[in-house]
Design a protein around this motif. Structure first.
Motif, PDB file in Angstrom:
ATOM      1  N   UNK A  47       0.700  -1.260   0.002  1.00 50.30           N
ATOM      2  CA  UNK A  47      -0.159  -0.018   0.124  1.00 50.30           C
ATOM      3  C   UNK A  47       0.918   1.324   0.066  1.00 50.30           C
ATOM      4  N   UNK A  48       2.049   1.012  -0.056  1.00 49.58           N
ATOM      5  CA  UNK A  48       3.134   2.283   0.025  1.00 49.58           C
ATOM      6  C   UNK A  48       2.753   3.083   1.186  1.00 49.58           C
ATOM      7  N   UNK A  49       2.468   2.503   2.253  1.00 49.58           N
ATOM      8  CA  UNK A  49       2.359   3.622   3.598  1.00 49.58           C
ATOM      9  C   UNK A  49       3.380   4.192   3.777  1.00 49.58           C
ATOM     10  N   UNK A  50       3.464   5.646   4.339  1.00 48.79           N
ATOM     11  CA  UNK A  50       4.155   6.576   4.592  1.00 48.79           C
ATOM     12  C   UNK A  50       5.129   5.955   5.838  1.00 48.79           C
ATOM     13  N   UNK A  51       4.581   5.107   6.747  1.00 55.43           N
ATOM     14  CA  UNK A  51       5.665   4.522   7.599  1.00 55.43           C
ATOM     15  C   UNK A  51       6.567   3.249   7.273  1.00 55.43           C
ATOM     16  N   UNK A  52       6.383   2.850   6.077  1.00 57.14           N
ATOM     17  CA  UNK A  52       6.971   1.689   5.656  1.00 57.14           C
ATOM     18  C   UNK A  52       8.342   2.046   5.531  1.00 57.14           C
ATOM     19  N   UNK A  53       9.374   1.562   6.008  1.00 56.36           N
ATOM     20  CA  UNK A  53      10.777   1.869   6.045  1.00 56.36           C
ATOM     21  C   UNK A  53      11.249   2.241   4.509  1.00 56.36           C
ATOM     22  N   UNK A  54      11.136   1.073   3.615  1.00 52.49           N
ATOM     23  CA  UNK A  54      11.674   1.484   2.240  1.00 52.49           C
ATOM     24  C   UNK A  54      10.407   1.809   1.305  1.00 52.49           C
ATOM     25  N   UNK A  55       9.626   3.115   1.680  1.00 48.83           N
ATOM     26  CA  UNK A  55       8.653   3.644   1.018  1.00 48.83           C
ATOM     27  C   UNK A  55       8.435   3.601  -0.410  1.00 48.83           C
ATOM     28  N   UNK A  56       7.385   2.904  -0.922  1.00 49.62           N
ATOM     29  CA  UNK A  56       7.339   2.869  -2.245  1.00 49.62           C
ATOM     30  C   UNK A  56       7.604   1.557  -3.137  1.00 49.62           C
ATOM     31  N   UNK A  57       8.037   0.980  -2.174  1.00 44.06           N
ATOM     32  CA  UNK A  57       8.339  -0.503  -2.855  1.00 44.06           C
ATOM     33  C   UNK A  57       8.540  -1.635  -1.912  1.00 44.06           C
ATOM     34  N   UNK A  58       8.301  -2.825  -2.330  1.00 45.15           N
ATOM     35  CA  UNK A  58       8.364  -3.993  -1.385  1.00 45.15           C
ATOM     36  C   UNK A  58      10.066  -4.215  -1.403  1.00 45.15           C
ATOM     37  N   UNK A  59      10.040  -5.146  -0.137  1.00 47.36           N
ATOM     38  CA  UNK A  59      11.618  -5.432  -0.103  1.00 47.36           C
ATOM     39  C   UNK A  59      12.319  -6.374  -1.198  1.00 47.36           C
ATOM     40  N   UNK A  60      13.466  -5.976  -1.322  1.00 43.45           N
ATOM     41  CA  UNK A  60      14.303  -6.859  -2.442  1.00 43.45           C
ATOM     42  C   UNK A  60      14.332  -8.352  -1.950  1.00 43.45           C
ATOM     43  N   UNK A  61      14.874  -9.348  -2.695  1.00 47.26           N
ATOM     44  CA  UNK A  61      15.179 -10.706  -2.452  1.00 47.26           C
ATOM     45  C   UNK A  61      16.363 -10.559  -1.405  1.00 47.26           C
ATOM     46  N   UNK A  62      17.363  -9.876  -1.311  1.00 48.33           N
ATOM     47  CA  UNK A  62      18.509  -9.658  -0.486  1.00 48.33           C
ATOM     48  C   UNK A  62      18.078  -9.327   0.810  1.00 48.33           C
ATOM     49  N   UNK A  63      17.136  -8.235   1.021  1.00 46.85           N
ATOM     50  CA  UNK A  63      16.449  -7.892   2.211  1.00 46.85           C
ATOM     51  C   UNK A  63      15.675  -8.800   2.902  1.00 46.85           C
ATOM     52  N   UNK A  64      14.805  -9.548   2.112  1.00 44.73           N
ATOM     53  CA  UNK A  64      13.967 -10.475   2.690  1.00 44.73           C
ATOM     54  C   UNK A  64      14.871 -11.915   2.859  1.00 44.73           C
ATOM     55  N   UNK A  65      15.744 -12.115   2.265  1.00 45.62           N
ATOM     56  CA  UNK A  65      16.569 -13.280   2.484  1.00 45.62           C
ATOM     57  C   UNK A  65      17.422 -13.244   3.965  1.00 45.62           C
ATOM     58  N   UNK A  66      17.653 -11.929   3.928  1.00 48.33           N
ATOM     59  CA  UNK A  66      18.385 -11.642   5.527  1.00 48.33           C
ATOM     60  C   UNK A  66      17.633 -11.348   6.461  1.00 48.33           C
ATOM     61  N   UNK A  67      16.517 -11.688   6.314  1.00 48.26           N
ATOM     62  CA  UNK A  67      15.286 -11.631   7.609  1.00 48.26           C
ATOM     63  C   UNK A  67      14.998 -10.284   8.069  1.00 48.26           C
ATOM     64  N   UNK A  68      14.775  -9.181   7.084  1.00 50.57           N
ATOM     65  CA  UNK A  68      14.482  -8.070   7.583  1.00 50.57           C
ATOM     66  C   UNK A  68      13.096  -7.675   7.439  1.00 50.57           C
ATOM     67  N   UNK A  69      12.116  -8.718   7.233  1.00 46.63           N
ATOM     68  CA  UNK A  69      10.836  -8.383   7.388  1.00 46.63           C
ATOM     69  C   UNK A  69      10.384  -7.893   8.716  1.00 46.63           C
ATOM     70  N   UNK A  70      10.691  -8.786   9.859  1.00 44.40           N
ATOM     71  CA  UNK A  70      10.274  -8.413  11.160  1.00 44.40           C
ATOM     72  C   UNK A  70      10.787  -7.287  11.591  1.00 44.40           C
ATOM     73  N   UNK A  71      12.126  -6.890  11.435  1.00 43.04           N
ATOM     74  CA  UNK A  71      12.694  -5.487  11.824  1.00 43.04           C
ATOM     75  C   UNK A  71      12.109  -4.471  11.079  1.00 43.04           C
ATOM     76  N   UNK A  72      11.718  -4.439   9.880  1.00 40.74           N
ATOM     77  CA  UNK A  72      11.103  -3.238   9.064  1.00 40.74           C
ATOM     78  C   UNK A  72       9.693  -3.065   9.615  1.00 40.74           C
ATOM     79  N   UNK A  73       8.960  -4.341   9.448  1.00 42.10           N
ATOM     80  CA  UNK A  73       7.437  -4.199  10.286  1.00 42.10           C
ATOM     81  C   UNK A  73       7.293  -3.626  11.414  1.00 42.10           C
ATOM     82  N   UNK A  74       8.342  -4.066  12.346  1.00 47.78           N
ATOM     83  CA  UNK A  74       8.399  -3.450  13.900  1.00 47.78           C
ATOM     84  C   UNK A  74       8.784  -1.867  13.920  1.00 47.78           C
ATOM     85  N   UNK A  75       9.632  -1.509  12.930  1.00 50.14           N
ATOM     86  CA  UNK A  75       9.919  -0.018  12.797  1.00 50.14           C
ATOM     87  C   UNK A  75       8.760   0.762  12.145  1.00 50.14           C
ATOM     88  N   UNK A  76       8.105   0.225  11.276  1.00 49.09           N
ATOM     89  CA  UNK A  76       6.944   0.811  10.782  1.00 49.09           C
ATOM     90  C   UNK A  76       5.986   1.088  11.485  1.00 49.09           C
TER      91      UNK A  76
END
Length: 692
Positions: free
Chosen positions: A322-351
């Protein structure tokens, strides 16, 4: 900026170093103090190897269950359950949880049979040597240590990537600093310290998990469970998931999720059975706690990846799409590298919670990785000290010498695991790569090592050849399928893909599962006599004394008829519950919904989330209160500094009447003054011992 990071770190490096070093040293100091108080108030002396390696073999149900949860609540579980949900939808978190429950419930059978048949064992390798000899001992030592290394690497890579992304801390520094505090309290307190820190870490971890979930669902960015459903539903329309029914994230009809569930379940089966720390905790448990502790731990743990993975993974999907303003990488989904390094939980908590969410994730990751790595360190140190040093290099070593070797092995293994993690980090391997791959290494020995204590007809040749052939076949299939699906390319990306790793896992499991029974039945030998496991002796400086000889002679007829009857009943219960949970959790629920080809409606999604949160709350309450209630007499001794001999005597008396106490438990020299006083006051126990 670290390559795995897509945003500037929201926290300063001080947070990273403060948690990894400051928290680590604080826990180490606290555990050193508790260990000293335990020695003074309850007589538990970690200078005895029996206390250092197997915690006196008297751990209760609550603490055993907590240790199981702690051993399973890896940083990998917290990070990957959210990541798998982000990739495959709600089916991902469910399969992650289901892939961790069935093997723990199965291990309850292993635990009670181990207590029954090998009551003196310190490591599973001692059991292998007693049954199959030196060469098999060497083969399984390599398999077990390789399992501990790949498990530690998986934890360190995921935890360091998340901490580096949130704090800007150097990734390699995080890898080497995470085990520092663990080593300090482990070399001081041994397995007993591990059990106590398991409790403290797990309670803190569960509180933070509940906080993250509730904060996410009530945050302004998410707007409640119903709005989260709407965002995830819209995300599936904008970015359909390949292999999912209608491309939806809100369905259990997901081909890739099932592939992951198969891979994950098999890999975890091998991990549990080849990781000596699970066997050590089974050896450490009281007879009455072994099977119930593992079953309770497996059932309670299910709620952690299910609730946390579902909520935080869906938050990442919804806010990213939804490209929410609070999403850390605003305007896009996570890259494969970001996802594979387990950054979904940190970024969601930050958002959903800003820097406070980032702090919570850093702390919970630290709690998870240190608690689990402690078990890995104790397992390897016991293998080095007991199975290598005491068995081959210095059979007449004193307890003090063995424990010093164990302590040196703790530090050495931590350094080796950190060094290997660093090498693989620079090679470009990620949390996801090691998670998918580990079953290729852990699965070959899982069938044969479990049959070592379950089936007396498995032959020496079957036990040795089956895992070696299975390992070679698994690696061959993994590489060849990576080459096939990668269009002739072999690299980090193709070898870390889901499907090649799944087939490698299946092959590593299936080949030994077929070969071992086949070899044993085609080329049979005399059935193994379980009494031969009595050749495994307690490690004590008093082995030559008449008291010790009496204790060991009495262990030839280890248990009373009541105890034998109890363990036989618990074996049946463990087997039955293992089958029940496999059918219910792994077959009926997921495949029933898969075959329905439906997506979650709003009410169903609401119920799915609510039930998972209730499960997590139940886990928190039971883990928090059950161990202190069971250990209230020891806790009182800790608080007052005075042993509760009368309470201990009453407890021993009650357990003796039930037939659930070891014949020599009340006379163990290592139990200290409290248990000696308990023995003196409990005349019915003495009468029971005379009958034995």
């Amino acid at each position: 900026m670290d390559p795995s990071q897509g945003i500037p770190p929201p926290l300063s490096q001080g947070w990273g170093y403060g948690v990894t070093v400051g928290f680590g040293l604080a826990f180490a100091a606290g555990m050193m103090g508790i260990t000293e108080i335990l020695k003074r108030s309850t007589g538990e002396n970690n200078r005895h190897f029996e206390t250092f390696a197997v915690a006196g073999r008297k751990i209760g149900t609550g603490l055993t269950a907590t240790a199981v949860i702690s051993s399973w609540a890896w940083s990998t579980a917290l990070l990957s359950s959210s990541q798998i949900t982000y990739n495959y939808g709600v089916a991902g978190a469910y399969w992650f949880a289901a892939g961790c429950l069935v093997q723990i419930c199965f291990f309850a059978l292993i635990a009670i049979q181990s207590k029954r048949r090998v009551p003196h064992a310190h490591t599973v390798l001692e059991v292998v040597k007693a049954r199959y000899g030196v060469f098999a001992h060497a083969v399984y030592a390599v398999l077990c240590i390789a399992t501990n290394i790949i498990a530690s690497v998986n934890m360190f890579l995921g935890a360091s990537a998340a901490i580096a992304a949130l704090t800007g801390m150097n990734t390699v520094a995080a890898i080497f600093l995470l085990p520092v505090g663990v080593c300090l309290y482990t070399i001081t307190g041994g397995l007993r310290a591990t059990f106590i820190t398991d409790y403290l870490h797990t309670v803190a971890l569960l509180i933070i998990c509940v906080y993250l979930i509730l904060k996410a669902l009530t945050s302004e960015a998410v707007g409640g469970v119903d709005n989260l459903w709407r965002m995830v539903e819209a995300a599936g329309i904008m970015n359909p998931v390949e292999g999912n029914h209608n491309g939806s994230y809100l369905t259990m009809s997901s081909q890739n999720a099932i592939a992951f569930g198969t891979l994950h379940t098999l890999g975890n089966f091998g991990l549990v059975l080849l990781d000596s720390s699970y066997w050590q905790k089974a050896f450490s448990a009281d007879i009455t706690a072994a099977a119930p502790g593992y079953i309770l731990g497996g059932v309670l743990y299910f709620g952690i990846p299910w609730a946390l993975g579902t909520v935080m993974g869906c938050v990442g999907i919804g806010l990213g799409a939804s490209q929410a303003p609070s999403w850390p990488v605003h305007g896009r989904m996570l890259t494969m590298s970001e996802s594979n390094n387990g950054l979904v939980l940190p970024y969601s908590a930050l958002a959903v919670n800003g820097s406070a969410g980032a702090v919570a994730v850093v702390i919970v990751i630290f709690m998870a990785v240190t608690s689990t790595s402690s078990a890995q360190i104790v397992a390897v140190s016991s293998i080095v000290s007991s199975d290598l040093f005491h068995t081959y290099l210095h059979p007449k070593a004193t307890e003090k010498q063995i424990i010093w070797v164990s302590r040196a092995a703790c530090v050495s293994f931590a350094l080796v695991a950190a060094a290997v993690s660093t090498a693989l980090y620079y090679a470009g391997l990620s949390l996801t790569w090691t998670l998918y791959f580990l079953g290729v290494i852990t699965c070959p020995g899982m069938v044969t090592i479990s049959l070592t204590v379950l089936w007396n007809r498995q032959t020496k040749a079957a036990a040795i050849l089956s895992p070696l052939i299975g390992l070679a076949a698994g690696i061959a299939v993994w590489i060849s399928t990576a080459w096939y699906y990668g269009d002739g390319v072999i690299n980090v990306t193709t070898t870390g893909a889901l499907i090649p790793c799944m087939w490698g896992n299946i092959t590593s499991f299936a080949v030994p599962a077929i070969l071992s029974p086949a070899i044993s039945l085609i080329f049979p030998s005399e059935p193994f006599s379980w009494e031969r496991f009595n050749s495994i002796k307690l490690i004590s400086d008093d082995d030559a004394s008449s008291v010790q000889e009496e204790k060991e002679n009495r262990f030839v007829d280890t248990f009373t008829p009541e105890q034998e009857s109890y363990m036989a009943r618990m074996s049946k219960w463990a087997f039955g519950l293992g089958i029940f949970f496999f059918l219910a959790v792994w077959v009926l629920v997921p495949f029933g919904q898969y075959g329905a080809y439906t997506t979650f409606s709003k009410p169903f999604f609401r119920g799915w989330i609510v039930v998972s949160i209730i499960w997590l709350f139940a886990t928190l309450l039971i883990v928090t209160f059950m161990p202190p209630i069971e250990g209230r007499h020891t806790l009182l001794a800790l608080l007052t500094g005075k042993p509760r001999a009368d309470a201990s005597a009453q407890n021993v008396h009650k357990r003796a009447e039930k037939g659930t106490i070891l014949p020599d438990e009340t006379s163990s020299d290592s139990d200290g003054a409290a248990d000696q006083n308990a023995t003196a006051r409990a005349s019915p126990v003495e009468e029971a011992e005379k009958k034995v």
